[in-house]
Design an enzyme around this catalytic site. Structure first.
Site, PDB file in Angstrom:
ATOM      1  CG  ASP A  13       2.209 -62.385  93.313  1.00 32.05           C
ATOM      2  OD1 ASP A  13       2.938 -61.853  94.164  1.00 32.05           O
ATOM      3  OD2 ASP A  13       1.782 -61.795  92.312  1.00 32.05           O
ATOM      4  CE  LYS A  16       9.088 -65.918  94.696  1.00 29.92           C
ATOM      5  NZ  LYS A  16       7.878 -65.547  93.996  1.00 29.92           N
ATOM      6  N   GLY A  40       6.706 -59.284  97.417  1.00 26.51           N
ATOM      7  CA  GLY A  40       5.841 -59.305  98.587  1.00 26.51           C
ATOM      8  C   GLY A  40       5.779 -60.725  99.096  1.00 26.51           C
ATOM      9  CG  HIS A  41       8.706 -63.028  99.714  1.00 24.32           C
ATOM     10  ND1 HIS A  41      10.034 -63.344  99.705  1.00 24.32           N
ATOM     11  CD2 HIS A  41       8.318 -62.979  98.422  1.00 24.32           C
ATOM     12  CE1 HIS A  41      10.431 -63.492  98.444  1.00 24.32           C
ATOM     13  NE2 HIS A  41       9.413 -63.262  97.655  1.00 24.32           N
ATOM     14  CD  GLN A 222      10.456 -59.432  91.727  1.00 23.47           C
ATOM     15  OE1 GLN A 222      11.630 -59.634  91.513  1.00 23.47           O
ATOM     16  NE2 GLN A 222      10.044 -58.718  92.747  1.00 23.47           N
ATOM     17  CB  THR A 299       0.468 -52.575  94.131  1.00 20.93           C
ATOM     18  OG1 THR A 299       0.056 -53.863  93.636  1.00 20.93           O
ATOM     19  CG2 THR A 299       1.902 -52.323  93.724  1.00 20.93           C
ATOM     20  N   GLY A 414      -2.940 -75.014 102.507  1.00 23.03           N
ATOM     21  CA  GLY A 414      -3.466 -73.970 103.383  1.00 23.03           C
ATOM     22  C   GLY A 414      -2.368 -72.983 103.719  1.00 23.03           C
TER      23      GLY A 414
HETATM   24  P1  IMP Z   1       8.555 -53.784  88.694  1.00 17.35           P
HETATM   25  O1  IMP Z   1       9.276 -54.991  89.160  1.00 17.35           O
HETATM   26  O2  IMP Z   1       7.990 -52.939  89.796  1.00 17.35           O
HETATM   27  O3  IMP Z   1       9.363 -52.972  87.719  1.00 17.35           O
HETATM   28  O4  IMP Z   1       7.268 -54.280  87.866  1.00 17.35           O
HETATM   29  C1  IMP Z   1       7.403 -54.956  86.619  1.00 17.35           C
HETATM   30  C2  IMP Z   1       6.373 -56.089  86.489  1.00 17.35           C
HETATM   31  O5  IMP Z   1       6.673 -57.080  87.441  1.00 17.35           O
HETATM   32  C3  IMP Z   1       4.933 -55.649  86.764  1.00 17.35           C
HETATM   33  O6  IMP Z   1       4.076 -56.413  85.931  1.00 17.35           O
HETATM   34  C4  IMP Z   1       4.720 -56.052  88.218  1.00 17.35           C
HETATM   35  O7  IMP Z   1       3.366 -56.276  88.517  1.00 17.35           O
HETATM   36  C5  IMP Z   1       5.521 -57.340  88.260  1.00 17.35           C
HETATM   37  N1  IMP Z   1       5.993 -57.674  89.597  1.00 17.35           N
HETATM   38  C6  IMP Z   1       7.041 -57.140  90.259  1.00 17.35           C
HETATM   39  N2  IMP Z   1       7.196 -57.736  91.459  1.00 17.35           N
HETATM   40  C7  IMP Z   1       6.254 -58.689  91.541  1.00 17.35           C
HETATM   41  C8  IMP Z   1       5.926 -59.669  92.537  1.00 17.35           C
HETATM   42  O8  IMP Z   1       6.567 -59.820  93.590  1.00 17.35           O
HETATM   43  N3  IMP Z   1       4.861 -60.469  92.249  1.00 17.35           N
HETATM   44  C9  IMP Z   1       4.169 -60.381  91.085  1.00 17.35           C
HETATM   45  N4  IMP Z   1       4.434 -59.493  90.144  1.00 17.35           N
HETATM   46  C10 IMP Z   1       5.477 -58.644  90.364  1.00 17.35           C
END
Ligand code: IMP
Length: 424
Positions: A13, A16, A40-41, A222, A299, A414
């Protein structure tokens, strides 16, 4: 630079999507090398917001957009995003999908949720999109790959074999409904009809592009601290976001990579559970969460804000071999008169370290050594170049650069594409 990796330098987050979108303008190919619809981009172009979970964000710019072998693919999510793109007048044609990428199957999603529920207070806080179970099956060599979609007989056979085991787990361990072979096979055959046109030997494609001198952007999902090997295990994702994984996740050699851009926010956030030394206290945490709209793209969960953590960033420089940094969302800190920066960790034995602890118990008990620096206390909207930044904002950027020994080449002020200022 012909092959550039973009990697999240914190817990994901970092913004990127916007940096990828910007650099995509000067690239020929944009490739994702790991992760799945847990990412989530967000990209804002001409006032229009695009949110992607599965598709590489370069697709908005009409660039060849590769989902590499290191990714896991949920066909339903992918097709939904392609439909959405086309409904908004953009083409899905530039997508290229590796036949070696693994598929997220319905039981992966069911098992992700069930195992989190079972862990109760010890849960990881996953996105429940089936990421961990899909990568686990890949490592166990029982996964189903994109190329299996190309042959209905093989697909059905693999689903049958998988269900023989997965349904036992679902029913006996988690007391959930089993999946029906015909229902799943028919559904995935339907996805296959639509996805087969995108399946490509993506390793060959990227190699040929590099040989031809084209510019290739390799986009990590991630962030470094969510890396399966190097992150804050077990509160991590099940793939390797670090830059080294770009080579395996696309199918090129590591010597082909020319530059690694780390993206870091001017503060830090993390979603889900796990230790977080520089976590902000209230009411600042809520203020920053609201100003930065720090809620998960996938989420909707609240993100936990923290002060900029130079110890963790130094670790990201080391793990990724960062050649430059993009520091995003500086504008979110504009209302704060004073800022804190975590410069070292204090360990349980009273010692202080500038380096990220190698052992989890040290990290779990680490306390931040915070330094106070002046805020700029004014909006950054009018800044068209870095020279327009107020002096304390410039000093903040220089502090990061000096502490890490890596140039900060881009500064985000921004949400729009134009609000990324180039330095140097
Ligand atoms: P998973 O990737 O769904 O298995 O989640 C494992 C961990 O990675 C959890 O703490 C999620 O909140 C975190 N996580 C997975 N994808 C993202 C992302 O795109 N941004 C931030 N945290 C992420």
């Amino acid at each position: 630079m012909p092959a550039t990796v973009i990697v999240g330098a914190q817990w994901g987050d970092e913004g990127k999507g916007k940096i990828v979108d910007l650099l995509a303008q000067e690239s020929d190919l944009v490739c994702r090398y790991q992760g799945g619809p847990n990412a989530g981009h967000t990209v804002i172009v001409a006032g229009e917001t695009f949110k992607f979970r599965q598709v590489p964000s370069g697709i908005v710019s009409g660039k060849i957009s590769v989902l590499g072998n290191g990714c896991v693919v949920d066909p339903e999510v992918l097709l939904g995003e392609l439909d959405d793109l086309e409904a908004r007048g953009l083409s899905a044609e530039p997508l290229r999908l590796s036949g070696n990428a693994h598929l997220i199957m319905p039981w992966h999603i069911a098992l992700d949720g069930a195992s989190e529920r079972r862990l109760g207070k010890l849960q990881i806080g996953t996105t429940r999109r089936g990421i961990g179970p899909a990568y686990a099956d890949k490592a166990a060599r029982i996964g189903i790959r994109v190329q299996d979609l190309l042959d209905p007989k093989i697909l059905r056979q693999k689903i049958d074999t998988a269900l023989a085991e997965k349904n036992v787990w679902l029913e006996r361990v988690y007391e959930l409904e089993p999946f029906d072979l015909d229902e799943v096979a028919t559904r995935y055959e339907g996805y296959a009809q639509r996805l087969r046109q995108y399946v490509t030997d993506t390793s060959l494609l990227v190699d040929a592009a590099l040989v031809a001198g084209k510019r290739v952007l390799l986009e990590g999902a991630q962030g470094t601290l969510l890396d399966l090997d190097h992150g804050t295990y077990p509160f991590v994702t099940s793939s390797n976001p670090v830059a080294g994984a770009a080579a395996t996740g696309i199918g090129i050699g590591p010597t082909r990579i020319d530059a690694v851009v780390g993206v870091a926010k001017a503060y830090v956030t993390r979603v889900g559970a796990g230790p977080f030394p520089s976590e902000m206290e209230e009411p600042t945490a809520s203020e920053v969460r609201e100003l930065g709209q720090e809620y998960g793209t996938v989420t909707g969960r609240e993100r936990r804000p923290g002060w900029l953590d130079l110890v963790a960033l130094r670790y990201a420089v080391r793990l990724n071999g960062l050649t430059s940094l993009a520091l995003t969302k500086l504008d979110i800190l504009s209302s704060l008169q004073e800022l804190q920066v975590c410069v070292r960790y204090r360990l349980p034995d009273g010692s202080e370290t500038p380096d990220f602890p190698a052992h989890q118990s040290d990290f779990h008990h680490a306390r931040p050594v915070l330094e106070t620096v002046p805020g700029w206390g004014e909006p950054l909207d009018a800044c068209a170049t870095v020279d327009d930044l107020p002096p304390p904002a410039r000093a903040y950027v220089e502090l990061v650069e000096e502490a890490l020994g890596v140039p900060v080449e881009l500064v985000g002020t921004g949400a729009a594409r134009e609000q990324v200022l180039a330095r140097g």
